[in-house]
Each structure stands twice: as C-alpha cells, then as structure tokens.
Design an enzyme around this catalytic site. Structure first.
Site, mmCIF file in Angstrom:
data_model
loop_
_atom_site.group_PDB
_atom_site.id
_atom_site.type_symbol
_atom_site.label_atom_id
_atom_site.label_comp_id
_atom_site.label_asym_id
_atom_site.label_seq_id
_atom_site.Cartn_x
_atom_site.Cartn_y
_atom_site.Cartn_z
ATOM 1 N N ASP A 1 17.442 -28.911 -4.709
ATOM 2 C CA ASP A 1 17.871 -29.769 -5.917
ATOM 3 C C ASP A 1 17.847 -31.532 -5.428
ATOM 4 O OD1 ASP A 1 18.716 -27.390 -6.918
ATOM 5 O OD2 ASP A 1 20.746 -27.595 -6.409
ATOM 6 N N SER B 1 25.615 -25.831 -14.986
ATOM 7 C CA SER B 1 24.916 -24.987 -15.898
ATOM 8 C C SER B 1 23.498 -24.882 -15.099
ATOM 9 C CB SER B 1 24.840 -25.547 -17.279
ATOM 10 O OG SER B 1 24.390 -26.762 -17.204
ATOM 11 N N GLY B 2 23.450 -25.095 -14.068
ATOM 12 C CA GLY B 2 22.154 -24.852 -13.445
ATOM 13 C C GLY B 2 21.082 -25.961 -13.506
ATOM 14 N N THR C 1 13.914 -19.385 -3.841
ATOM 15 C CA THR C 1 12.613 -19.465 -2.729
ATOM 16 C C THR C 1 12.810 -20.506 -1.714
ATOM 17 O OG1 THR C 1 11.221 -20.603 -4.309
ATOM 18 C CG2 THR C 1 10.836 -18.325 -4.003
ATOM 19 N N ASP C 2 13.696 -21.427 -2.187
ATOM 20 C CA ASP C 2 13.810 -22.687 -1.442
ATOM 21 C C ASP C 2 14.420 -22.230 -0.186
ATOM 22 O OD1 ASP C 2 16.511 -22.513 -2.371
ATOM 23 O OD2 ASP C 2 16.518 -24.593 -2.491
ATOM 24 N N SER D 1 21.502 -28.807 -11.849
ATOM 25 C CA SER D 1 21.745 -29.821 -10.564
ATOM 26 C C SER D 1 22.705 -30.916 -10.747
ATOM 27 C CB SER D 1 20.670 -29.940 -9.995
ATOM 28 O OG SER D 1 20.209 -28.781 -9.277
ATOM 29 N N GLU E 1 26.204 -30.901 0.833
ATOM 30 C CA GLU E 1 26.678 -29.730 0.174
ATOM 31 C C GLU E 1 26.993 -28.463 1.016
ATOM 32 O OE1 GLU E 1 25.059 -29.933 -3.462
ATOM 33 O OE2 GLU E 1 25.539 -27.678 -4.110
HETATM 34 C C1 GLA Z 1 20.639 -23.671 -6.581
HETATM 35 C C2 GLA Z 1 20.893 -23.861 -5.242
HETATM 36 C C3 GLA Z 1 19.139 -24.316 -5.004
HETATM 37 C C4 GLA Z 1 18.271 -23.059 -5.061
HETATM 38 C C5 GLA Z 1 18.502 -22.495 -6.641
HETATM 39 C C6 GLA Z 1 17.993 -21.189 -6.805
HETATM 40 O O1 GLA Z 1 20.523 -24.431 -7.530
HETATM 41 O O2 GLA Z 1 21.433 -25.197 -5.070
HETATM 42 O O3 GLA Z 1 19.231 -24.810 -3.590
HETATM 43 O O4 GLA Z 1 18.268 -22.241 -4.198
HETATM 44 O O5 GLA Z 1 19.923 -22.368 -6.783
HETATM 45 O O6 GLA Z 1 16.517 -21.335 -6.705
#
Ligand code: GLA
Length: 394
Positions: A175, A126-127, A39-40, A129, A163
């Site tokens: 993030d 791994s998600g 959604t960001d 950040s 980034e």
């Molecule tokens: C990654 C991206 C974020 C966001 C998420 C999904 O972490 O870096 O900006 O888009 O995926 O919500």
C-alpha cells in the site's frame, strides 16, 4: 468537487479550525491491486496501481513540537507531543499520522510538528488503502517542513513501519509503496523482495472498475495476522526440506505438493494460494501487455476462486458481487481487492461498456443483497507529492 473547489474548501475550513492559512497541501493516492492478494508479506510480486482517489492534507508548520490533526470526514482533533509520541486511543485514525512522526524520530530524523486538516476521496476501510494514503501524505509534510530529504522508497518503508510498529497492523509494503511510487497511466509490477518495480504497459480496450460491496466488514482483527502466521509456518516447515526457501516467493508448487503430509491442511491451502497467486501476477502482466483480455479475465477469476477456497478471505457479499459482475455486459473478470473480507472488488471491463456495466451491476447486486453498491472506473494516478507550497510572509 473539482481541484480548485477542494482546495478552497480545505483552505476555508483550515482557517476556521486553526485561525491561520495553510502553507502547504500534500496529496497521496489510494491504490488497487490488479493481482497479488497477500503476496507482499510473502516477498512475492503484486500488480498494482495508484488510483485517482486520494487524501489531501492542508497544513501549516508549528514551532512548539506539537502536532494537531483534524479531518473534514470525521469529528475530533488528535494532538501529539513530538517529544513523547503516544498512541491516541480516542481518535485511532490519527495514529497513522502520529505513527509516521514516531518512526521518523526512531530513525534519527527530526520531524517538525504541524496543524493539519485531512480530506479523503478514498473510501475509508474498504480495501483501497486509505490508511497508507494518510501515512504517506503525512510523510510528505514531515519531509517538506523538516527538510528531511527522504528517499522515496525510504519514505514508503517508514510509513509501513508506522503501520506495523505504531498502529499494530503487520501489513506488507504494497500500500505504502504504491501510494509513494504510483505513476500516471502506469501499472506497477512490484517486487516485494527487492522493493522495486517495473512499469507494465496495458493494451487498449480494457477499463479497471472498482466495485465496492459497501458491506460492513465483520473482522475481529485477527484474520490478517493469522493468515500471515500460517504462511510463515509453511515457510518454516518447507525450509527444513529445502533450505533455499526463505519465503513463499521461493517455493514451487511441486515442492509444496511433495511435503503435503508434513503440513497442516490449512497451512497447505494458504501456501498453495500464495504460490499460485504469485505466478498469476507474472501471467496477468503479460496478458495485459498483450491485450489478451480473455486470459486476464480467466486469471482474475482463478484468483477469486483461490481467495475463496484456499485463502478464505471472500465474504458472501463478495460472492454476490462477483455473480452480478459476471452477469453484466463487458465484464472479463473480477477479483477481490486489498486484504479481502468484504470491501472493494476490481473488475476488468471492456472500455466501451462502462456505463452499461455499472448500471447492470448496480441493479443486480442490490437485488441479491439489498445493499446499494458503488461502481466506478479508476485511472492510474501519480504517486504522492506536494500540491503547492509557499511560505507566507508573516
Ligand atoms: C492489506 C495490507 C497489504 C497487503 C494486502 C493484501 O492491504 O495492508 O500489505 O497485504 O492487504 O494483499
């Protein structure tokens, strides 16, 4: 390893590599999104928290315009000449540091080079950040050594641009914002259009658990930008009918539904997920504050199903993990964290069942997949900053 042990280890290793003591230690946390996948960049909402897993960089400024960066976790040394910052192909991870310097320069700031040694307790890729934590901890050091006096939100934006423009990943602000602005004990309801947040209280009784599938992500790199482009395509078409729509944040399900035949089926699915997910962020914020755990769980599972069927970012290991979690004691709900496609999931668990939950998920998931997962609780942690700073006499 406790705080002092970690500091001592970084200090010793720093002297070994750079033959001098560090003069500053910066830290920046990873994050977990409790609701609001993708959604960001659609300028919507995300419910997010900084976590008590972070990156530390021990550093010492240099006066020759060179920056060097190493890690305790990965071999090699990345070097950047700040007069002419070039992308480092040999050590791609160092570009998160070099990129921040490059964007600072572009913005008219004067970053000072340093020798840096990185240590991460955020699992890499791994998600959670780890990349934003690296950018933000670097930004803290540039800010400190160069006396840049960066505003916090500006710092998050600079790291995001590093980034986007230097590393080449067109992520949103989630993030970097969370890593900079995290608050101990607080969940942040982030508005990605105004780039502001509101702290959301959480009623007692619930623990956020990270469930790392530890499955290798098989991504070609095109999935994320492809999703983003599909959303932008949806906005372009919807805006032709409803000029007030500037991002999916502005669109309603009714508007989307009434233009279904004007959209490619895949674009329709992506937009539907985002519009629903955005609403779920607002709904779960209320449910968490009210202690309505059943509702929290339902919303998390709806998010999981949407991510699987509409946004198509759920891997087979994530499905196995969801099954293992929902079959374990104390679980209210579960959804994917970060971009998806494997990596970590976030579970909402009754706080007096944490150990039973972790044991059960561990066993059930490894039975299903043959992979040993990593299951642990996280606490809402403070945002980035200096751990200590002292100018040596020599
Ligand atoms: C990654 C991206 C974020 C966001 C998420 C999904 O972490 O870096 O900006 O888009 O995926 O919500």
């Amino acid at each position: 390893m406790n705080f002092n042990q970690r500091r001592a280890l970084l200090g010793q290793e720093f002297v070994k590599w750079y033959q001098a003591k560090p003069t500053a230690y910066a830290q920046a946390p990873g994050r977990v999104d409790l609701m609001g996948s993708h959604t960001d960049y659609n300028l919507g909402f995300v419910l997010t928290q900084a976590i008590d897993r972070n990156i530390w960089i021990a550093a010492r400024p240099r006066d020759d315009g060179i920056m060097r960066v190493r890690s305790l976790d990965i071999d090699g040394c990345g070097e950047f000449d700040l007069k002419q910052i070039e992308y480092n192909r040999k050590l791609p991870w160092t570009n998160y540091v070099g990129g921040v310097a490059a964007i600072l320069k572009e913005g008219g700031y004067n970053p000072i080079g340093f020798d840096g040694l990185v240590h991460s307790t955020v699992p890499i890729g791994s998600g959670l950040s780890s990349s934003a934590a690296l950018e933000v901890s670097s930004a803290i050091l540039f800010d400190t050594f160069g006396k840049l006096n960066l505003d916090w939100v500006e710092m998050a934006k600079i790291c995001k641009r590093a980034e986007n423009d230097f590393v080449g990943m067109n992520c949103g602000i989630l993030d970097q914002y969370t890593s900079v602005m995290g608050e101990a004990g607080c969940i942040l309801l982030l508005d990605c259009r105004t780039i502001t947040h509101q702290a959301i209280p959480i009623a007692s009784g619930l623990q956020v658990m990270i469930c790392d599938t530890r499955a290798k992500r098989e991504l070609t790199g095109s999935e994320y930008p492809e999703r983003r482009a599909q959303c932008e395509e949806g906005v372009r078409i919807l805006a032709g009918f409803y000029p007030e729509i500037r991002s999916l944040r502005d669109a309603t399900l009714e508007q989307l539904q009434s233009r279904k035949s004007d959209l490619e089926p895949v674009v329709f699915k992506r937009c539907k997920f985002i519009i629903e997910e955005n609403q779920r962020v607002l709904d779960i914020s209320k449910a968490l504050a009210a202690g309505n755990h059943a509702k929290v769980g339902d919303l998390a599972l709806e998010s999981f199903v949407g991510a699987r069927d509409l946004y198509e970012i759920v891997s087979s290991e994530m499905i196995a993990m969801k099954d293992a979690i929902m079959d374990s004691p104390g679980a209210f709900g579960v959804r994917g964290a970060g971009a998806g496609f494997g990596g970590c999931m976030v579970a909402f668990v009754k706080d007096d069942e944490i150990d039973n939950f972790a044991d059960s998920v561990q066993q059930k998931y490894s039975e299903l997949t043959g992979i040993d997962p990593d299951i642990y609780p996280v606490q809402a942690a403070p945002g980035a900053g200096l751990l200590s700073f002292s100018i040596p006499h020599s």
